[in-house]
Every structure is written in C-alpha cells, then in structure tokens.
Write a protein that holds these residues in place. Structure first.
Motif, PDB file in Angstrom:
ATOM      1  N   GLU A  51      -3.353 132.363  23.483  1.00 55.20           N
ATOM      2  CA  GLU A  51      -4.408 132.993  24.520  1.00 55.20           C
ATOM      3  C   GLU A  51      -5.091 134.001  23.701  1.00 55.20           C
ATOM      4  OE1 GLU A  51      -2.498 131.617  28.730  1.00 55.20           O
ATOM      5  OE2 GLU A  51      -2.455 133.836  28.169  1.00 55.20           O
ATOM      6  N   VAL A  52      -4.459 134.801  23.059  1.00 50.50           N
ATOM      7  CA  VAL A  52      -5.222 136.050  22.340  1.00 50.50           C
ATOM      8  C   VAL A  52      -6.040 135.762  21.108  1.00 50.50           C
ATOM      9  CG1 VAL A  52      -4.677 138.401  21.146  1.00 50.50           C
ATOM     10  CG2 VAL A  52      -3.407 137.635  23.380  1.00 50.50           C
ATOM     11  N   LYS A  55      -7.469 130.480  21.659  1.00 56.28           N
ATOM     12  CA  LYS A  55      -8.188 129.854  22.927  1.00 56.28           C
ATOM     13  C   LYS A  55      -9.840 130.076  22.988  1.00 56.28           C
ATOM     14  CE  LYS A  55      -7.195 129.256  27.809  1.00 56.28           C
ATOM     15  NZ  LYS A  55      -6.796 129.981  29.021  1.00 56.28           N
ATOM     16  N   THR A  58     -13.962 131.895  27.779  1.00 55.25           N
ATOM     17  CA  THR A  58     -14.131 131.314  29.206  1.00 55.25           C
ATOM     18  C   THR A  58     -15.679 131.258  29.635  1.00 55.25           C
ATOM     19  OG1 THR A  58     -12.378 132.870  29.835  1.00 55.25           O
ATOM     20  CG2 THR A  58     -13.865 131.952  31.702  1.00 55.25           C
ATOM     21  N   SER A 283     -13.799 141.142  25.600  1.00 57.65           N
ATOM     22  CA  SER A 283     -12.275 140.497  25.329  1.00 57.65           C
ATOM     23  C   SER A 283     -12.017 140.052  26.881  1.00 57.65           C
ATOM     24  CB  SER A 283     -11.205 141.258  25.000  1.00 57.65           C
ATOM     25  OG  SER A 283     -11.486 141.398  23.574  1.00 57.65           O
ATOM     26  N   ASN A 286     -14.004 137.112  28.060  1.00 58.39           N
ATOM     27  CA  ASN A 286     -13.724 136.068  27.254  1.00 58.39           C
ATOM     28  C   ASN A 286     -12.203 135.220  27.803  1.00 58.39           C
ATOM     29  OD1 ASN A 286     -16.074 135.762  26.001  1.00 58.39           O
ATOM     30  ND2 ASN A 286     -15.323 136.799  24.097  1.00 58.39           N
ATOM     31  N   LYS A 287     -11.495 136.376  28.188  1.00 58.79           N
ATOM     32  CA  LYS A 287      -9.995 135.602  28.170  1.00 58.79           C
ATOM     33  C   LYS A 287      -9.909 135.500  30.036  1.00 58.79           C
ATOM     34  CE  LYS A 287      -8.735 137.423  24.126  1.00 58.79           C
ATOM     35  NZ  LYS A 287      -8.939 135.771  23.543  1.00 58.79           N
ATOM     36  N   SER A 290      -6.751 133.744  31.438  1.00 57.79           N
ATOM     37  CA  SER A 290      -5.268 133.730  30.669  1.00 57.79           C
ATOM     38  C   SER A 290      -4.678 135.196  30.835  1.00 57.79           C
ATOM     39  CB  SER A 290      -5.714 133.750  29.144  1.00 57.79           C
ATOM     40  OG  SER A 290      -6.535 132.783  28.816  1.00 57.79           O
ATOM     41  N   SER A 292      -2.869 136.518  28.495  1.00 59.97           N
ATOM     42  CA  SER A 292      -2.508 137.197  27.106  1.00 59.97           C
ATOM     43  C   SER A 292      -1.517 137.952  27.219  1.00 59.97           C
ATOM     44  CB  SER A 292      -3.948 137.990  26.793  1.00 59.97           C
ATOM     45  OG  SER A 292      -5.050 137.021  26.865  1.00 59.97           O
ATOM     46  N   SER A 301      -3.903 140.205  33.707  1.00 61.13           N
ATOM     47  CA  SER A 301      -4.081 139.753  32.367  1.00 61.13           C
ATOM     48  C   SER A 301      -4.095 141.214  31.470  1.00 61.13           C
ATOM     49  CB  SER A 301      -5.577 139.017  32.097  1.00 61.13           C
ATOM     50  OG  SER A 301      -5.950 139.011  31.071  1.00 61.13           O
ATOM     51  N   PRO A 303      -6.050 141.747  28.325  1.00 58.83           N
ATOM     52  CA  PRO A 303      -6.887 140.774  27.417  1.00 58.83           C
ATOM     53  C   PRO A 303      -6.945 141.489  25.951  1.00 58.83           C
ATOM     54  CG  PRO A 303      -8.273 141.998  29.022  1.00 58.83           C
ATOM     55  CD  PRO A 303      -6.759 142.514  29.304  1.00 58.83           C
ATOM     56  N   TRP A 305      -6.785 142.421  22.114  1.00 61.69           N
ATOM     57  CA  TRP A 305      -5.485 141.814  21.265  1.00 61.69           C
ATOM     58  C   TRP A 305      -4.130 142.940  20.968  1.00 61.69           C
ATOM     59  CZ3 TRP A 305      -4.211 143.916  16.704  1.00 61.69           C
ATOM     60  CH2 TRP A 305      -5.231 144.796  16.022  1.00 61.69           C
TER      61      TRP A 305
END
Ligand code: NAP
Length: 360
Positions: A51-52, A55, A58, A283, A286-287, A290, A292, A301, A303, A305
C-alpha cells in the motif's frame, strides 16, 4: 456420579498421559501460536509495503472528479487544509473553503479559480465559538451544491506542551470545541448533502469523509493530554461513522499523521519524517482506501511513508498504549516544554529591553 468420582476419573486420565505427551502438546500449541502470529505479522507487513510503495494512486473519478462536484474543506486557509483545497481543485472538484480569516480565504479562492477553473465558495467561521449562526451560514452556502467530499481538517493543539493541571480553561475549551464539537456539527450539516448527491447519481459515484487525526491521538501523549484525548475521540467517532455510512456509499476515514511543517507544528524545515503539507496531502489523497501504516485499525489510514513505518513499528513492538511508549512520549514533551519556556523567557526579556530603550 458423585463429585469424588469425577475427581478420581480426571486423576486417572491425567496419570494415563505420559509426561512426554504433555510436553509434546505444550510445544505443539506454542508452535501453532507462533506460526499464527508470524503469518499475521508477515501478511500485514506485506500489505503495508504494497500500500505504501506499490499500489497505484486512488482514482477520484469514483468521488465525481471533473463532473461539477464539490468538496468542503475546513481549516482551509493555511497548512494542510490549504493543500487539501488546492489538490482537490487540481483533481477537478469545486471547493467550499471554511475558516476564520475572510481575507486569506479570498486570496485562496482567487488562486484556485484562476489555476484550476473550478467553482469556489467561501465560509468564514470561527469554530471555537460554537455559534449557531456559523452553522446556519454554512448550511445556507451548501444547500444546493452537489457535494461528495468533506475534509474535516480544522484543529487546534496546545500552544506549547503543558501539564494537564496547568492547562488554561480557554485553551482546554477551544481544543474540544474546535476539534470535536465543530467537527461533529459540520459533519451533521454536510453529510446529508453528500447522501443526496450520491443518491441523485444512483450510487454510481461515492461520497468521502476524511478527518484529520494525529499521532497525538494514536499514542496517549502526556503534556498534550487534552489535544491527545480530542484526537482519540475523533478516531472512535470516525470509525463508528464509517460503519453507519457504508450503506449510503460513503467512505469514511480517519487520517493519522506525525509532524508536518506548518504554523501549528511551528516547524519550518521539512525532513524524511516531517513532510511539508504538499507532500503529506498528496500521499493522503493518493492512498484513500488503504490503511498503509494503520494495519491494525479499521477505517483508518497513516498514509505518509515515514509516518506509516513509524506507526507500524510502534504498533508491532512496544505497542501504542504501553508504559514504554507513554514514558518516552513524556520525556520528549517535557524537553519540548523546557525549550519553549526558555524561548518565551528570551522573547519577554528582549521586549522588556526594547521598551526600556524607548523610554530612555
Ligand atoms: N501540523 C502537524 O504537525 C499536524 C500533525 C498531526 C495532525 N495535524 C492536524 O492537521 C490539521 C491541520 O493542521 P495544520 O498544521 O495544517 O494547522 P495550521 O497550519 O495551523 O492551519 C490551521 C487552519 O485552521 C484554521 N483555523 C484555526 N483555528 C480556527 C478556528 N477557530 N475556526 C476556524 N478555522 C480555524 C486556520 O485558518 P484561520 O486562522 O484563517 O482561521 C488554518 O486554515 C489539524 O487538525 C491538526 O490537528 C497536524
């Protein structure tokens, strides 16, 4: 069968099992438990990495991007909220910008409209007042807008880390009113508009509600106790709402963040663990969808990293509620408080000196 007979039967059963057999079963249970724990750990580590780092981002088409839909962003004039507004406009959403300062909102609305050619409305709103007229005004501005996204970003922390017993009543009330009461009331006003929009499009598009949590809510944080509690409250509230609104086709997520450069954090220079609002929000968007770094949590989440790795590392070692995490956090905030008090004293001395110079 009498109770004495039962004990005799149990006794004879135990004595019929040899010591070797007992050791064998104990070892088997320990091995199976270890295999289970290792498998679940490796699965969540694999999901975290996927996920981080792997993937794809979104696609906001599912929330109605580039089709005249609107997003409401609170605390939109600065820091993380301003970035949410800019990056949602870039993804093709009209914006309702909510915060205290009209002039800052006007500048941002002009920038968004000229850069991204999307419709923008502004709502000036002091979330610390819990004034009915604020909510009525917001309702008036949004009542006919096709809204699909709400970003609950507005928030306040302590001006410097402070023991709970020394927290001023004003600061305590402001934090709870802004972070909790205003967020809940705004969500009650905006969510019916999202449901209406989603229903109008026969559930072909979805709604999205993101709420800003914090490491301060993830880890009980001494010297930021009121802020910490307010963000932990948002965690449970958002997760509960996520269950309630799933059947309305609305995704609800709590976003957990460690430090980000902003006027709230008072940090100007970004680093690997402290991103600027632009990278953090990129981030986050985009996530969406997820977990993460928040693998152990539903509807949540982490998100960015490095925040994701920190969250995962703490949750899988000392644990977020452990004594170790609490006392490390205490030491860190005691030291931040000491430095902040020294800085305040330095500034007070400076202004005293310049006042004396003026008199002379
Ligand atoms: N920065 C971090 O390190 C960090 C870490 C974890 C979580 N967070 C969370 O992220 C969110 C945004 O933080 P940030 O760092 O971007 O904060 P920020 O830079 O201080 O911006 C705060 C925004 O909220 C608005 N605002 C402040 N008080 C308000 C009030 N009483 N009524 C209405 N609007 C108000 C401000 O605009 P006006 O002054 O014009 O009203 C501004 O637009 C908060 O919920 C915070 O808890 C931040």
């Amino acid at each position: 069968m009498s109770s004495i007979d039962i004990f005799k039967t149990i006794d004879s059963l135990i004595s019929s099992v040899s010591t070797n057999k007992v050791i064998y079963y104990v070892l088997l249970v320990a091995l199976l438990t270890g295999v289970f724990k290792l498998t679940t750990f490796l699965l969540s580590l694999g999901t975290l990495i996927l996920e981080v780092f792997i993937k794809p981002a979104t696609d906001f088409k599912k929330y109605g991007a580039n089709s005249g839909k609107f997003a409401v962003v609170t605390g939109a004039s600065d820091g993380i909220g301003k970035e949410f507004a800019l990056q949602l406009a870039k993804r093709g959403f009209g914006l309702v910008l909510v915060s205290r300062t009209q002039s800052k909102l006007e500048v941002l609305a002009t920038e968004i409209e000229s850069k991204y050619k999307v419709d923008t409305r502004i709502v000036t709103f002091d979330a610390s007042t819990d004034d009915e007229s604020n909510y009525a005004n917001l309702e008036k501005v949004i009542y006919d807008l096709p809204i699909t996204i709400l970003i609950n970003n507005v928030g306040q922390s302590h001006s410097i880390p402070v023991p709970f017993l020394e927290t001023s009543t004003k600061e305590l009330k402001d934090i709870i009113t802004i972070n909790n009461i205003a967020t809940l009331r705004i969500t009650q006003i905006v969510t019916p508009r999202i449901i209406e929009t989603v229903n109008k499009f026969d559930s072909k598009i979805k709604g999205l509600i993101l709420t800003m949590g914090s490491f301060g809510g993830l880890l009980p944080t001494p010297y930021l106790a009121t802020y910490s509690g307010s963000k932990a409250f948002l965690q449970s509230w958002s997760n509960a709402l996520s269950g309630e609104l799933a059947s309305d086709n609305i995704d609800v997520e709590l976003i957990i963040s460690y430090l980000v450069t902003s006027s709230m954090s008072k940090i100007k220079r970004s680093s690997a663990t402290i991103p600027n609002p632009r990278d953090f929000v990129n981030s986050t968007l985009n996530k969406v969808g997820s977990r993460s770094g928040a693998q152990e949590r539903y509807g949540t989440s982490t998100p960015y990293w490095s925040h994701a790795l920190m969250h995962f590392g703490i949750a899988n070692t000392v644990g977020v509620y452990s004594k170790v995490a609490n006392s490390l956090n205490l030491k860190m905030h005691e030291s931040i408080r000491k430095r902040a008090l020294k800085k305040q004293a330095r500034l007070a001395n400076k202004s005293k000196e310049s006042a004396t110079d003026k008199v002379e």
